[in-house]
Design a protein around this motif. Structure first.
Motif, PDB file in Angstrom:
ATOM      1  N   PHE A 165     -29.306 -86.584 -28.548  1.00 35.57           N
ATOM      2  CA  PHE A 165     -28.607 -86.527 -27.277  1.00 35.57           C
ATOM      3  C   PHE A 165     -27.814 -87.807 -27.032  1.00 35.57           C
ATOM      4  N   VAL A 166     -28.445 -88.950 -27.250  1.00 36.98           N
ATOM      5  CA  VAL A 166     -27.765 -90.235 -27.025  1.00 36.98           C
ATOM      6  C   VAL A 166     -26.569 -90.377 -27.961  1.00 36.98           C
ATOM      7  N   ILE A 167     -26.760 -90.022 -29.236  1.00 38.75           N
ATOM      8  CA  ILE A 167     -25.656 -90.145 -30.197  1.00 38.75           C
ATOM      9  C   ILE A 167     -24.524 -89.188 -29.843  1.00 38.75           C
ATOM     10  N   ALA A 168     -24.882 -87.947 -29.516  1.00 39.65           N
ATOM     11  CA  ALA A 168     -23.861 -86.939 -29.220  1.00 39.65           C
ATOM     12  C   ALA A 168     -23.064 -87.303 -27.973  1.00 39.65           C
ATOM     13  N   MET A 169     -23.734 -87.714 -26.908  1.00 40.33           N
ATOM     14  CA  MET A 169     -23.022 -88.042 -25.681  1.00 40.33           C
ATOM     15  C   MET A 169     -22.198 -89.319 -25.839  1.00 40.33           C
ATOM     16  N   SER A 170     -22.639 -90.220 -26.700  1.00 40.03           N
ATOM     17  CA  SER A 170     -21.826 -91.407 -26.980  1.00 40.03           C
ATOM     18  C   SER A 170     -20.551 -91.023 -27.717  1.00 40.03           C
ATOM     19  N   ILE A 171     -20.674 -90.093 -28.674  1.00 43.78           N
ATOM     20  CA  ILE A 171     -19.489 -89.623 -29.400  1.00 43.78           C
ATOM     21  C   ILE A 171     -18.540 -88.895 -28.455  1.00 43.78           C
ATOM     22  N   VAL A 172     -19.093 -88.075 -27.578  1.00 43.18           N
ATOM     23  CA  VAL A 172     -18.263 -87.353 -26.603  1.00 43.18           C
ATOM     24  C   VAL A 172     -17.525 -88.341 -25.690  1.00 43.18           C
ATOM     25  N   SER A 173     -18.224 -89.378 -25.255  1.00 39.77           N
ATOM     26  CA  SER A 173     -17.577 -90.386 -24.405  1.00 39.77           C
ATOM     27  C   SER A 173     -16.444 -91.091 -25.149  1.00 39.77           C
ATOM     28  N   GLY A 174     -16.704 -91.426 -26.420  1.00 40.87           N
ATOM     29  CA  GLY A 174     -15.663 -92.065 -27.220  1.00 40.87           C
ATOM     30  C   GLY A 174     -14.458 -91.166 -27.433  1.00 40.87           C
ATOM     31  N   TYR A 175     -14.715 -89.886 -27.684  1.00 44.52           N
ATOM     32  CA  TYR A 175     -13.598 -88.952 -27.842  1.00 44.52           C
ATOM     33  C   TYR A 175     -12.764 -88.849 -26.573  1.00 44.52           C
ATOM     34  N   LEU A 176     -13.435 -88.729 -25.435  1.00 44.66           N
ATOM     35  CA  LEU A 176     -12.705 -88.622 -24.165  1.00 44.66           C
ATOM     36  C   LEU A 176     -11.842 -89.857 -23.921  1.00 44.66           C
ATOM     37  N   LEU A 177     -12.356 -91.014 -24.279  1.00 47.90           N
ATOM     38  CA  LEU A 177     -11.583 -92.237 -24.104  1.00 47.90           C
ATOM     39  C   LEU A 177     -10.347 -92.234 -25.007  1.00 47.90           C
ATOM     40  N   LEU A 178     -10.516 -91.775 -26.251  1.00 53.40           N
ATOM     41  CA  LEU A 178      -9.388 -91.730 -27.184  1.00 53.40           C
ATOM     42  C   LEU A 178      -8.384 -90.636 -26.824  1.00 53.40           C
ATOM     43  N   SER A 179      -8.818 -89.638 -26.087  1.00 50.23           N
ATOM     44  CA  SER A 179      -7.916 -88.550 -25.723  1.00 50.23           C
ATOM     45  C   SER A 179      -7.017 -88.884 -24.536  1.00 50.23           C
ATOM     46  N   LEU A 180      -7.300 -89.980 -23.845  1.00 46.39           N
ATOM     47  CA  LEU A 180      -6.495 -90.346 -22.688  1.00 46.39           C
ATOM     48  C   LEU A 180      -5.024 -90.591 -23.035  1.00 46.39           C
ATOM     49  N   PRO A 181      -4.705 -91.305 -24.141  1.00 45.61           N
ATOM     50  CA  PRO A 181      -3.278 -91.473 -24.468  1.00 45.61           C
ATOM     51  C   PRO A 181      -2.559 -90.149 -24.723  1.00 45.61           C
ATOM     52  N   ILE A 182      -3.243 -89.188 -25.333  1.00 53.05           N
ATOM     53  CA  ILE A 182      -2.610 -87.883 -25.563  1.00 53.05           C
ATOM     54  C   ILE A 182      -2.364 -87.182 -24.233  1.00 53.05           C
ATOM     55  N   SER A 183      -3.297 -87.342 -23.304  1.00 55.24           N
ATOM     56  CA  SER A 183      -3.116 -86.757 -21.979  1.00 55.24           C
ATOM     57  C   SER A 183      -1.929 -87.388 -21.260  1.00 55.24           C
ATOM     58  N   VAL A 184      -1.734 -88.688 -21.467  1.00 58.73           N
ATOM     59  CA  VAL A 184      -0.581 -89.363 -20.871  1.00 58.73           C
ATOM     60  C   VAL A 184       0.717 -88.822 -21.455  1.00 58.73           C
ATOM     61  N   VAL A 185       0.711 -88.507 -22.749  1.00 54.93           N
ATOM     62  CA  VAL A 185       1.902 -87.942 -23.388  1.00 54.93           C
ATOM     63  C   VAL A 185       2.284 -86.614 -22.727  1.00 54.93           C
ATOM     64  N   THR A 186       1.289 -85.800 -22.389  1.00 60.41           N
ATOM     65  CA  THR A 186       1.588 -84.525 -21.729  1.00 60.41           C
ATOM     66  C   THR A 186       2.151 -84.727 -20.329  1.00 60.41           C
ATOM     67  N   ILE A 187       1.834 -85.863 -19.702  1.00 63.73           N
ATOM     68  CA  ILE A 187       2.421 -86.158 -18.394  1.00 63.73           C
ATOM     69  C   ILE A 187       3.882 -86.572 -18.546  1.00 63.73           C
ATOM     70  N   VAL A 188       4.145 -87.416 -19.551  1.00 59.52           N
ATOM     71  CA  VAL A 188       5.511 -87.880 -19.780  1.00 59.52           C
ATOM     72  C   VAL A 188       6.389 -86.751 -20.298  1.00 59.52           C
ATOM     73  N   ARG A 189       5.837 -85.915 -21.172  1.00 57.80           N
ATOM     74  CA  ARG A 189       6.586 -84.790 -21.751  1.00 57.80           C
ATOM     75  C   ARG A 189       5.849 -83.491 -21.415  1.00 57.80           C
ATOM     76  N   PRO A 190       6.021 -82.993 -20.209  1.00 62.88           N
ATOM     77  CA  PRO A 190       5.233 -81.833 -19.769  1.00 62.88           C
ATOM     78  C   PRO A 190       5.550 -80.542 -20.515  1.00 62.88           C
ATOM     79  N   LEU A 191       6.725 -80.447 -21.144  1.00 67.19           N
ATOM     80  CA  LEU A 191       7.092 -79.217 -21.845  1.00 67.19           C
ATOM     81  C   LEU A 191       6.692 -79.233 -23.317  1.00 67.19           C
ATOM     82  N   ALA A 192       6.146 -80.333 -23.807  1.00 62.07           N
ATOM     83  CA  ALA A 192       5.728 -80.416 -25.208  1.00 62.07           C
ATOM     84  C   ALA A 192       4.440 -79.609 -25.403  1.00 62.07           C
ATOM     85  N   THR A 193       4.408 -78.784 -26.429  1.00 59.05           N
ATOM     86  CA  THR A 193       3.252 -77.922 -26.677  1.00 59.05           C
ATOM     87  C   THR A 193       2.276 -78.509 -27.693  1.00 59.05           C
ATOM     88  N   ALA A 194       2.765 -79.338 -28.620  1.00 57.81           N
ATOM     89  CA  ALA A 194       1.893 -79.875 -29.670  1.00 57.81           C
ATOM     90  C   ALA A 194       0.738 -80.708 -29.112  1.00 57.81           C
TER      91      ALA A 194
END
Length: 204
Positions: A94-123
């Motif tokens: 549980f500790v390892i899995a939730m730590s990995i999930v937290s790390g993934y969510l942190l790394l996914s923030l820049p991709i989420s920002v890209v969707t804000i800057v380019r809202p019509l991009a599908t990739a």
């Protein structure tokens, strides 16, 4: 006899009039595109905020479980009673899995920002949809397995002679159960994120 002829003059549209109509089509098209882009940008902003909330939930779940150690006050020179997350392989996972999930969510923030800057991009949205679905399954596996162990810790199992330990290790059970609750909160956030990505990809 003189041939009488009738001449019908058809007024031709001037070039200026023709030019005046062309921008109307372009304006209508730009208006439609901007409306769709504004809608998707709103979804992207909501997606970003949900990721921040999911990071908090997953991090609290991992941290709470990691610190769920308790030692009973009565012990002898050679024996003491102690309970910790590292005593149970499920809680370790549980500790390892939730730590990995937290790390993934942190790394996914820049991709989420890209969707804000380019809202019509599908990739970027498609990438987030795939990764969020995998992280959701991983999070759900950790939360479910830890919930099963927490149930046994609280209630035991008479058929297998597993005694409940929460009567003795109250603080340990309180923290571990709280960590499980936070992990399921993260599951809810992930579910909403997956739905948002699907809606944003479907709407044109």
């Amino acid at each position: 006899m003189k041939n009488e002829s009738t001449v019908i003059n058809v007024p031709a549209e001037s070039s200026s009039a023709m030019k005046g109509k062309a921008p109307l089509i372009g304006v209508a098209k730009d208006h439609t595109t901007s409306g769709s882009g504004g809608y998707k940008r709103g979804l992207s902003i909501f997606d970003f905020l949900l990721r921040l909330a999911a990071i908090i939930a997953a991090s609290v779940a991992a941290g709470t479980m990691f610190t769920s150690d308790e030692t009973l006050p009565f012990f002898t020179q050679f024996l003491q009673f102690e309970a910790g997350y590292d005593d149970l392989p499920t809680y370790q996972f549980f500790v390892i899995a939730m730590s990995i999930v937290s790390g993934y969510l942190l790394l996914s923030l820049p991709i989420s920002v890209v969707t804000i800057v380019r809202p019509l991009a599908t990739a970027p949205r498609l990438l987030l949809l795939v990764l969020d679905t995998a992280a959701l399954a991983f999070n759900m596996a950790a939360a479910s397995s830890a919930a099963a162990i927490s149930y046994l810790a609280h209630n035991g199992n008479q058929n297998t002679n597993w005694l409940p330990i929460c009567q003795q290790f109250g603080d340990f059970c309180l923290k571990s159960s709280g960590a499980v609750v936070y992990s399921f909160v993260a599951v809810v956030f992930f579910t909403i994120l997956v739905v948002l990505s699907g809606v944003a990809l479907k709407r044109h």
